[in-house]
Write an enzyme that holds these catalytic residues in place. Structure first.
Site, PDB file in Angstrom:
ATOM      1  CG  HIS A 175      -1.673  -1.250   1.446  1.00 34.22           C
ATOM      2  ND1 HIS A 175      -2.904  -1.538   0.902  1.00 34.22           N
ATOM      3  CD2 HIS A 175      -1.311  -2.363   2.139  1.00 34.22           C
ATOM      4  CE1 HIS A 175      -3.278  -2.747   1.274  1.00 34.22           C
ATOM      5  NE2 HIS A 175      -2.325  -3.277   2.021  1.00 34.22           N
ATOM      6  CB  SER A 211      14.037  22.544 -14.610  1.00 34.79           C
ATOM      7  OG  SER A 211      13.245  23.712 -14.703  1.00 34.79           O
ATOM      8  CE  LYS A 257      12.547  19.470 -10.309  1.00 38.30           C
ATOM      9  NZ  LYS A 257      11.372  19.867 -11.090  1.00 38.30           N
ATOM     10  CD  GLU A 269       9.420  12.514 -15.128  1.00 40.50           C
ATOM     11  OE1 GLU A 269       8.440  13.253 -15.220  1.00 40.50           O
ATOM     12  OE2 GLU A 269      10.577  12.937 -14.993  1.00 40.50           O
TER      13      GLU A 269
END
Ligand code: ARG
Length: 458
Positions: A156, A277, A283, A290
């Site tokens: 979970h 970024s 970043k 992704e």
């Protein structure tokens, strides 16, 4: 041969209709398979005395030089000629004259394209298996380099019980092993030679299908000509296997994305596999992971597309079947490139072992071990579970970890608690799960060795 196959028509083809039905912009990718199939077919026609020796020789030489033209980028693909099959045939006739027109004896584009697609898919399956094995090997390298590292295991997405990082990676090894097995089974059903089925009913020449199969490396010939020209199950099976591979890669991608956040801080990606970024200078983004997660969706799309294309088709060949190609090509490219970049990326993953270790023992994740401690002293597990539940609540209320509680505090929950309860640690928890398939270091050592042997085919 400037207007092939239009002799029965009184009109020129409509421009829109022609543009709509043309496939050579994408099916030219099948040129190698098409030429290999044609060479084997011509040789068989010759051996069977269906076409004369000298004509067969001329055809085979012509086809070979067309392949070279294509490979050197000298071939002019012509949309007027619809597909790769007609492009190659027209060029053959241009090169060797009317003799080139003998190649299509005892053949239809329907069994021809079925053959090309099977040859292509067999190759794709083998390349995908190789890609999976290379990735499995990279997973094992990472596991073997970090055998002492523990991490929290989750259910979970809540910390559950400590596990070895290597055990976690081996879970992915198992998934990719099943993917390999699935592809091997798909290969068996793809490995069927359809040529000789003609348009749909077979052909009226004394052909030798087995010799064509042998020459092209197929282990069987198709048993039913109607099925052979209209079956694309092998494409669906590849798409399904590719979807499952992408699903597995996407799950791992999700772990990589989560684990590389400041919140988790479990891993750091190599700079070469991270992106910056355009606005935030600090970043370091896991874009490769992704995109893999995103690309899973597109491969699933191709699976649903081909299933939907097939579902309403009466037997046998229908032009709808031309829609089998672009999705397949795209899935093959997507799966192979994702496996390749993941293999490289995973090699540069740095694990923050201190952080994973402290997280592994945090949030009362040794509670099961403490319940087991009581159960091993004769308290029924359900009761032990309840006792430790209360103990955890007490610890939370007092803002303490279980290891910070005194023995006398433990004893207020059960007289069975003794000093040795304090020797329950992440390490002891791991060591205790010494069952086949469990996370104990000894079991993981055995599993790693077995995985390596499997990968090396021993
Ligand atoms: N481009 C076609 C395909 O991919 C080749 C077969 C054409 N056959 C036909 N009867 N029109 O399916």
């Amino acid at each position: 041969m400037d207007k092939p196959m239009r002799d029965r028509f009184s009109k020129e083809p409509n421009k829109l209709a022609k543009g709509y039905t043309v496939s050579v912009p994408f099916d030219k990718r099948l040129y190698r398979h098409d030429i290999a199939g044609s060479v084997a077919h011509a040789r068989m026609l010759w051996k069977q005395g269906i076409i004369p020796d000298k004509d067969a020789e001329l055809i085979i030489m012509g086809l070979t030089s067309i392949r070279e033209e294509i490979e050197k980028g000298q071939f002019q693909f012509n949309k007027e000629l619809e597909d790769i099959h007609m492009n190659i045939e027209a060029r053959l006739i241009e090169k060797i004259g009317d003799t080139g027109g003998m190649l299509h004896t005892a053949r239809s584009r329907n069994d021809q394209v079925a053959l090309d697609m099977r040859l292509f898919t067999k190759e794709a399956i083998n390349e995908t298996i190789d890609g999976l094995k290379a990735f499995q090997s990279a997973l094992l390298d990472l596991a073997e380099a970090n055998t002492g590292v523990s991490i929290p295991g989750y259910t979970h997405l809540q910390r559950a019980q400590p596990v070895l990082f290597a055990h976690y990676l081996l879970a992915y090894f198992e998934m990719f092993q099943r993917d390999i097995e699935r592809l091997q089974q798909c290969l068996e059903r793809t490995d069927v030679m359809p040529l000789g089925s003609g348009a749909l009913a077979g052909v009226s020449y004394p052909i030798d299908r087995s010799s064509v199969a042998r020459e092209l490396g197929f282990s069987k010939v198709s048993a039913n000509s109607i099925d052979a020209v209209s079956d694309r199950d092998f494409v669906i099976e590849y798409q399904a296997a590719a979807s499952i591979i992408m699903m597995h890669l996407s799950r791992l991608a999700e772990e990589i994305v989560l684990w590389s956040t400041a919140e988790f801080g479990f891993i750091e990606l190599d700079d070469a596999f991270a992106t910056g970024s355009s606005i935030m200078p600090q970043k370091k983004n896991p874009d490769v992971a992704e995109l893999a997660r995103g690309k899973a969706g597109r491969v699933y799309g191709h699976l649903v597309a081909i299933l939907t294309t097939m579902k309403g088709l009466p037997l046998s060949y229908n032009r709808d079947l031309q829609e089998d190609k672009e999705g397949l090509f795209d899935s093959v490219d997507t799966v192979l490139s994702t496996l390749e970049v993941f293999t490289a990326m995973i090699a540069g993953v740095h694990i923050n072992a201190e952080r994973t270790h402290s997280a592994a023992g945090g949030n009362y994740s040794l509670a099961t071990d403490i319940a087991d401690y009581l159960a091993k002293k004769g308290i029924p597990f359900r009761q032990a579970h309840a006792i430790v539940g209360k103990l955890v609540r007490y610890a939370i209320e007092n803002k303490k970890s279980l290891s910070e509680l005194e023995i006398k505090e433990y004893k207020t929950f059960s007289p069975k608690f003794e000093a040795d309860v304090k020797s329950i640690t992440v390490e002891s928890s791991l060591v205790s799960r010494n069952v086949p398939g469990g996370t104990a270091p000894e079991q993981v050592r055995i599993a790693l060795a077995a995985a390596r042997r499997m990968l090396n085919g021993k």
